[in-house]
Scaffold this motif. Structure first.
Motif, PDB file in Angstrom:
ATOM      1  N   THR A  78       0.828  -1.202   0.000  1.00 56.96           N
ATOM      2  CA  THR A  78       0.000   0.000   0.000  1.00 56.96           C
ATOM      3  C   THR A  78       0.864   1.255   0.000  1.00 56.96           C
ATOM      4  OG1 THR A  78      -0.226  -0.202   2.411  1.00 56.96           O
ATOM      5  CG2 THR A  78      -2.021  -1.040   1.044  1.00 56.96           C
ATOM      6  N   LEU A  81       1.404   1.628  -3.539  1.00 56.60           N
ATOM      7  CA  LEU A  81       0.186   2.125  -4.156  1.00 56.60           C
ATOM      8  C   LEU A  81       0.044   3.630  -3.941  1.00 56.60           C
ATOM      9  CD1 LEU A  81      -2.538  -0.585  -3.368  1.00 56.60           C
ATOM     10  CD2 LEU A  81      -1.725   0.120  -5.617  1.00 56.60           C
ATOM     11  N   GLY A  90      -4.476   8.007  -2.381  1.00 52.51           N
ATOM     12  CA  GLY A  90      -4.341   6.820  -1.545  1.00 52.51           C
ATOM     13  C   GLY A  90      -4.920   7.028  -0.160  1.00 52.51           C
ATOM     14  N   GLY A  94      -8.106   5.009   1.401  1.00 53.25           N
ATOM     15  CA  GLY A  94      -7.981   4.313   2.670  1.00 53.25           C
ATOM     16  C   GLY A  94      -9.069   4.716   3.648  1.00 53.25           C
ATOM     17  N   LEU A 127      -3.642   1.576   3.825  1.00 56.60           N
ATOM     18  CA  LEU A 127      -3.548   2.661   2.847  1.00 56.60           C
ATOM     19  C   LEU A 127      -3.350   4.014   3.524  1.00 56.60           C
ATOM     20  CD1 LEU A 127      -6.296   1.751   0.213  1.00 56.60           C
ATOM     21  CD2 LEU A 127      -3.893   2.201  -0.289  1.00 56.60           C
TER      22      LEU A 127
END
Length: 463
Positions: A78, A81, A90, A94, A127
């Protein structure tokens, strides 16, 4: 009527650049505070869950560790990501996932449903954590302002963790355990709005996601955690326990072999080659091992052995909460900004080790002994959270902040996973007789982190 974007453009054209970062920082801190609060707020509800959902001891451990384990296991991917999507996107994703997972927890009709919903929460938290730090890193390029912002982030997250038992206990006592999760919904929505309105879009970069390494890491960590939890029920030499440990070892070996062959490994090379980065990661793991494990053990002890209510148990941890915040704000921040992170980090680790030693005796003593130990631990936690984060961010490349922040949070959460699993399994059926053994292990982990930190940061200073 002018919108905020037009106002900003006009201000920029006149030479006045509006500073909206304060509201953005508030959104980032509030969002991350939810993640930390839920790591600890459910602990005080464990006896209630046992009664209302007919949960076994192992299932109770999983209601806590399912969240923390998912959080830790996915943090490296993550973090990537976050780098790939941009930190703000992100972070917002999350928040949405975490809020939806909270609704699932609040509606859970059985303990198995609750565990699955906690996994969803953990994915959202994974995240949120690295992207929150990455946003602060980009929002505050100036070193001193960044330390101030990190201090605010650390103070808020520290208060959220330390206040978890108090908030959770109050909600369990007055409303019920489901209220712990319903609380996340309006707060999560508020954080989403603040991030959307006041946080600028952070730059993304093309990164490659290595899902095979991620699966192997998750397999190894899950098997090891399951083995630690199962050992409390069936013993350390039971066939299932040994089998789980063997799976964990095999997963770890395969993960390391694959990482060596990759041009872009899941774990950055700096984690193995930078002594100060290694020191910061170990400090984070040892700190959470002791804090998560000790608070879980004493939450059960105070309710099961001393007959405290959920709310009174939350109040019992108040010394930690009251001490942490002023230390983080008034001592750790200026100390770290003026002298660097080494001294406050070492002092903080020593204080938390002293607090853990105090926990070894508190089970047979009046409450004030536990209160003093919590206060000493609180001084250490206030020093550690700010200085540890500063140390890691000062030793990572600027183009991999997201994954490096993910690595830090992964180290911390893994420490918490193993602390709850190991200390919880040691004391589950033999409380309070096993508390001294559990707390000695917590203190030894912190003392080991002191040695590694002192050596690693001194080596960096000589280069």
């Amino acid at each position: 009527m002018k919108d905020s974007a037009s106002t900003d453009r006009e201000a920029a054209g006149s030479g006045e650049v509006p500073d909206r970062s304060g509201w953005g920082l508030a959104g980032v801190c509030v969002g991350f505070a939810l993640v930390i609060l839920d790591a600890n707020a459910l602990n005080v509800a464990v006896p209630t869950l046992r009664a209302e959902l007919a949960a076994s001891s192992n299932e109770l451990l999983w209601t806590v560790d399912a969240y923390t384990l998912t959080f830790a296991a996915l943090l490296l991917s993550t973090g990537l990501l976050g780098d790939r999507w941009g930190a703000r996107r992100g972070f917002q994703t999350g928040l949405v996932v975490f809020t939806l997972g909270s609704v699932g927890c609040a509606l859970a009709p059985a303990v198995q449903w609750l565990i699955v919903a906690r996994v969803v929460q953990g994915f959202g938290a994974a995240l949120l954590a690295p992207t929150s730090l990455a946003l602060i890193y980009t929002m505050y390029p100036d070193g001193r302002r960044r330390v101030t912002a990190l201090s605010a982030w650390a103070a808020v997250s520290g208060v959220a963790f330390a206040a978890g038992p108090l908030v959770g206990g109050g909600l369990v006592q007055l409303v019920g355990w489901r209220a712990i999760f319903w609380l996340n919904v309006p707060v999560g929505v508020a954080a989403i709005v603040l991030a959307a309105k006041y946080v600028t879009h952070a730059a993304s970069r093309p990164v490659r996601l290595n899902w095979t390494s991620q699966v192997l890491a998750a397999l190894a960590l899950t098997a090891l955690t399951a083995g630690l939890i199962e050992a409390g029920r069936s013993g350390w030499t039971g066939p299932l326990v040994l089998g789980l440990f063997a799976v964990a070892l095999a997963g770890l070996v395969l993960f390391l072999l694959r990482e060596r062959r990759l041009r872009e490994p899941l774990v950055p090379a700096a984690a193995a080659t930078s002594p100060p980065l290694r020191a910061g990661l170990l400090a984070g793991a040892a700190f959470n091992f002791s804090m998560y494990g000790s608070l879980f053990v004493y939450t059960l002890y105070l309710q099961d052995q001393r007959g405290y209510s959920a709310f009174l148990t939350g109040l019992a941890f108040l010394p930690l909460t009251l001490v942490h915040t002023p230390v983080a704000s008034w001592l750790a921040r200026p100390w770290t900004a003026s002298r660097g992170p080494r001294q406050p980090l070492l002092a903080g680790l020593l204080c938390t080790a002293a607090g853990s030693i105090g926990f070894t005796f508190a089970a047979w003593q009046p409450y004030w002994v536990l209160a003093v130990a919590l206060g000493v631990f609180g001084v250490g936690s206030g020093l550690v959270t700010t200085s540890m984060t500063t140390l890691v961010l000062a030793n990572v490349p600027s183009d991999s902040v997201g994954v490096s922040c993910g690595l830090l949070n992964a180290a911390r959460q893994l420490g918490g996973v193993f602390g709850i699993a190991l200390l919880g399994s040691l004391t589950a059926n033999l409380m309070p007789d096993r508390i001294p053994l559990a707390e000695v292990l917590a203190a030894l982990a912190l003392i080991g982190a002191v040695a590694v930190t002192a050596t690693g940061v001194r080596a960096a200073a000589r280069t």
